[in-house]
Design an enzyme around this catalytic site. Structure first.
Site, mmCIF file in Angstrom:
data_model
loop_
_atom_site.group_PDB
_atom_site.id
_atom_site.type_symbol
_atom_site.label_atom_id
_atom_site.label_comp_id
_atom_site.label_asym_id
_atom_site.label_seq_id
_atom_site.Cartn_x
_atom_site.Cartn_y
_atom_site.Cartn_z
ATOM 1 N N ASN A 137 61.160 46.218 11.039
ATOM 2 C CA ASN A 137 62.336 46.958 11.505
ATOM 3 C C ASN A 137 63.589 46.168 11.162
ATOM 4 O O ASN A 137 63.975 45.246 11.875
ATOM 5 C CB ASN A 137 62.239 47.197 13.017
ATOM 6 C CG ASN A 137 63.314 48.130 13.528
ATOM 7 O OD1 ASN A 137 64.217 48.522 12.805
ATOM 8 N ND2 ASN A 137 63.227 48.496 14.795
ATOM 9 N N ASN A 142 68.626 52.900 13.488
ATOM 10 C CA ASN A 142 68.091 54.184 13.013
ATOM 11 C C ASN A 142 66.713 54.500 13.609
ATOM 12 O O ASN A 142 66.019 55.405 13.138
ATOM 13 C CB ASN A 142 68.035 54.223 11.477
ATOM 14 C CG ASN A 142 67.086 53.182 10.884
ATOM 15 O OD1 ASN A 142 66.215 52.655 11.560
ATOM 16 N ND2 ASN A 142 67.270 52.884 9.606
ATOM 17 N N ASP A 143 66.317 53.771 14.654
ATOM 18 C CA ASP A 143 65.000 54.011 15.262
ATOM 19 C C ASP A 143 64.892 55.418 15.840
ATOM 20 O O ASP A 143 63.837 56.048 15.779
ATOM 21 C CB ASP A 143 64.721 52.984 16.364
ATOM 22 C CG ASP A 143 64.495 51.580 15.805
ATOM 23 O OD1 ASP A 143 64.516 51.430 14.574
ATOM 24 O OD2 ASP A 143 64.297 50.658 16.616
ATOM 25 N N GLY A 163 59.706 52.166 14.349
ATOM 26 C CA GLY A 163 61.014 51.669 13.944
ATOM 27 C C GLY A 163 61.080 50.949 12.616
ATOM 28 O O GLY A 163 62.155 50.544 12.179
ATOM 29 N N ASP A 165 61.472 50.335 8.698
ATOM 30 C CA ASP A 165 62.384 51.070 7.816
ATOM 31 C C ASP A 165 62.542 50.375 6.471
ATOM 32 O O ASP A 165 61.936 49.326 6.206
ATOM 33 C CB ASP A 165 63.743 51.257 8.498
ATOM 34 C CG ASP A 165 64.314 49.960 9.064
ATOM 35 O OD1 ASP A 165 64.073 48.876 8.472
ATOM 36 O OD2 ASP A 165 65.004 50.017 10.096
ATOM 37 N N ASP A 331 48.582 61.828 -3.564
ATOM 38 C CA ASP A 331 47.762 62.000 -2.365
ATOM 39 C C ASP A 331 46.837 63.210 -2.516
ATOM 40 O O ASP A 331 47.180 64.191 -3.173
ATOM 41 C CB ASP A 331 48.689 62.185 -1.159
ATOM 42 C CG ASP A 331 47.943 62.377 0.137
ATOM 43 O OD1 ASP A 331 47.307 61.411 0.580
ATOM 44 O OD2 ASP A 331 48.004 63.483 0.698
ATOM 45 N N GLU A 360 44.547 59.911 -5.779
ATOM 46 C CA GLU A 360 43.584 59.577 -4.735
ATOM 47 C C GLU A 360 42.399 60.520 -4.847
ATOM 48 O O GLU A 360 42.514 61.713 -4.587
ATOM 49 C CB GLU A 360 44.219 59.718 -3.350
ATOM 50 C CG GLU A 360 43.246 59.393 -2.225
ATOM 51 C CD GLU A 360 43.625 60.028 -0.896
ATOM 52 O OE1 GLU A 360 43.156 59.539 0.141
ATOM 53 O OE2 GLU A 360 44.375 61.027 -0.896
#
Length: 616
Positions: A137, A142-143, A163, A165, A331, A360
């Protein structure tokens, strides 16, 4: 009317103000570039009854070829041709209806020089996979973002946002360099504004916006630039199969065919990839595999819809060009329409031939895995260069958990690699010990440090592109739990201010954790200078008595690797390996940091790995 339009254009100084003034909510892609290999561009315009407007463009080198409407009148699609001679600037797109008109200024940017951008990801790299919300974090402000669906940040709740980032990642670039990492793969960072469990990023709600809890688009571009300045590449996580059910275009669906619809309501995929290549499969099973939803909150996109296909492809190109991305990880590669996936890969690689790309393919069986990527006459070319090597992942775990036998224990590694003949280029496979969907490797190895070291050694010396999961280098642990996925997605200790332990530093690690860190660091940095391991050939010998020996070699260098799965010390007779030892009289023990003077035999400790750099 011309004077009115000119006045309108003069009153539109910036793109954002234009949208707000005319009640348009979205124009995507938000801007584009000159000089692209593909001169076609499709712009999605979204706003109340925009389909009733007639669009026109008058800009040198740019032609509006056609417009398309869909069932929902709030969407209008503009098909443009941008010639190679078009200059950067603001393209006025005029919308007219009922004697009234307004304009949107669409920016055409100049491309950055491509010579030093988008370097690709190859067997010369070492990828570090991290989950941004759980890594570090760097910006607590910006949490929590007001107005988003998930309104809290709680480190005590596993499924909540914690949190982490982009700034937290940027703050630890020194750490990656020390460890020997050459590429970062971030789990998806674009907006996932879901009411719960949004931290992992795999339920997109806005394709063109970094999730504000991670930062901004500009923050990501700054991170990419900072990584590239240090010689670290970036891999972008692409999700084509599905989006989040709070995605803005799901809330106001362009057309029913945008997603797969089922008469019975929600229908989950079977997850049975073999139905795609099974010569005896029923069409019902194939349809369920391809068109079933991944989960209730993940609507399944219909890539056979040309507008969906174009939207996804252009979005990937936009991010590659915007940030100078070096690779894409796709993905759930097996679940979207495979015809689309082939067309998509071909178009992306036509634009960026040097780009790294791997899908994947969480499947069982080497032929099943090979089917998705190889040009072997089984199906049309997929244009996919590589996949994640789940078959070798299974083999590594079996090798460390099973007693030695004809096909068991380390023999599993031998037999798996012996089938590389089905692959067009095995060196492009991404090899791994764990990831965000699997039990952590140290736990899978029974918290046995000898087995851990064997696995790390194999990872960093076998063929292919090695990938490590964040925290594996400091023995983070936990088994996968279907009822609690977060057990393998815990925070990196030291990534949050006030953490009692800081595993980013030597002082914060236990003796065993430091030993693990040094193992990864030593082999990763040795690998950087080893042409034999990065791009050389592989020769393996049939394992005997629980000892597996293989060589990586080229014209410049030969490296010998010995994996001993026995609990006891074994004396290895080197005469058996004479064809690769010819001309060498001594070696450097890379992990032991010592000289080996006798290449006739060597005693290796039980449950251990030995890496020898051979010398004349």
């Amino acid at each position: 009317m011309k004077r009115i339009l000119l006045a309108l254009l003069l009153l539109l100084p910036c793109f954002a103000i234009t949208l707000e003034a005319q009640n348009l909510q979205r124009v995507e892609p938000p801007f584009w570039w000159t000089g692209m290999a593909n001169e076609s561009l499709q712009i999605m315009v979204y706003g109340p009854n925009i389909a009733t407007q007639k669009a026109s463009i008058n800009y040198p080198g740019v032609q509006l070829m056609s417009t398309q409407t869909v069932a929902n009148p709030n969407y209008l699609f503009l098909n443009l041709e941008i010639s190679q001679g078009a200059e950067p600037g603001l393209i006025p797109i005029i919308f007219q209806a009922g004697g009234q008109a307004f304009a949107v200024q669409y920016e055409l940017k100049a491309r950055e020089a491509q010579s030093k951008r988008i370097q690709g990801v190859t067997s010369e790299d070492f990828i570090y996979l991290l989950m941004p919300d759980r890594f570090a974090n760097g910006n607590p402000e910006n949490d929590v973002i007001e107005g988003m669906e998930q309104t809290e940040s709680s480190r005590t709740q596993q499924y909540a946002r914690h949190g982490g980032d982009l700034q937290g990642i940027a703050d630890h670039l020194d750490y990656f360099q020390e460890l020997g990492v050459t590429a970062l793969w971030l789990n998806p960072i674009i907006e996932s504004n879901q009411p719960k469990e949004s931290y992992h990023g795999y339920a997109t709600t806005d394709h063109y916006k970094v999730d504000p809890r991670f930062g901004t688009n500009q923050d990501f571009k700054a991170l990419a630039d900072a990584c590239h300045q240090r010689g670290i590449k970036l891999v972008w996580d692409v999700v084509h199969n599905h989006v989040g059910n709070y995605h803005w275009f799901i809330k106001d669906l362009p057309d029913p065919s945008w997603v797969h619809q089922w008469e019975a309501g929600f229908t989950k995929t079977s997850y049975r990839a073999p139905t795609l290549m099974d010569p005896y499969a029923s069409q019902k099973d194939k349809t369920l595999m391809e068109n079933g939803w991944f989960d209730h909150h993940m609507p399944d996109l219909n890539q056979k819809n040309p507008l969906v296909a174009k939207y996804l492809t252009q979005n990937n190109i936009w991010w590659i060009e915007y940030a100078g991305l070096d690779g894409l990880r796709i993905d759930t590669y097996a679940y979207p329409d495979q015809g689309f996936m082939a067309d998509w890969a071909k178009e992306i690689l036509t634009e960026y031939p040097q780009l790294g790309m791997f899908g994947e393919t969480w499947v069982h069986g080497i032929p099943v895995q090979a089917w998705f990527t190889e040009k072997n006459g089984w199906k049309a070319d997929s244009y996919l260069p590589a996949t994640t090597d789940f078959q070798l992942y299974y083999a590594i775990n079996d090798a460390l958990s099973q007693p030695f036998g004809w096909t068991e224990g380390v023999a599993r590694l031998y037999y798996t690699l012996a089938q590389d003949f089905v692959y067009e280029d095995p060196m492009k496979k991404v090899v791994f010990l764990d990831n965000h969907d699997l039990g952590r490797f140290y736990s899978m190895a029974g918290e046995d440090f000898g087995k851990y070291q064997m696995g790390i050694t194999f990872l960093l010396t076998t063929r292919g592109i090695p990938q490590i999961y964040y925290g594996t280098e400091v023995l983070m642990k936990n088994h996968w739990d279907n009822s609690n996925h977060d057990k393998v997605r815990e925070e990196f200790p030291g990534g949050w201010e006030g953490d009692k332990q800081n595993k980013f530093t030597r002082a914060g690690r236990t003796e065993q954790e430091q030993k693990a860190f040094e193992t990864v660091k030593t082999l990763a940095n040795f690998r950087k200078s080893s042409s034999a391991i990065k791009t050389g050939k592989l020769m393996q010998f049939v394992p005997e008595n629980g000892v597996y020996v293989y060589f990586r070699y080229d014209e410049k260098q030969t490296v010998m690797v010995i994996l001993n799965q026995n609990d006891s010390t074994q004396e290895v007779d080197f005469r058996r390996f004479a064809e690769r030892l010819d001309g060498f009289s001594q070696a450097i023990d890379v992990l032991g940091a010592k000289q080996v003077r006798d290449l006739s035999k060597l005693k290796v400790e039980g449950t251990s790995a030995t890496v020898l750099l051979l010398q004349e």
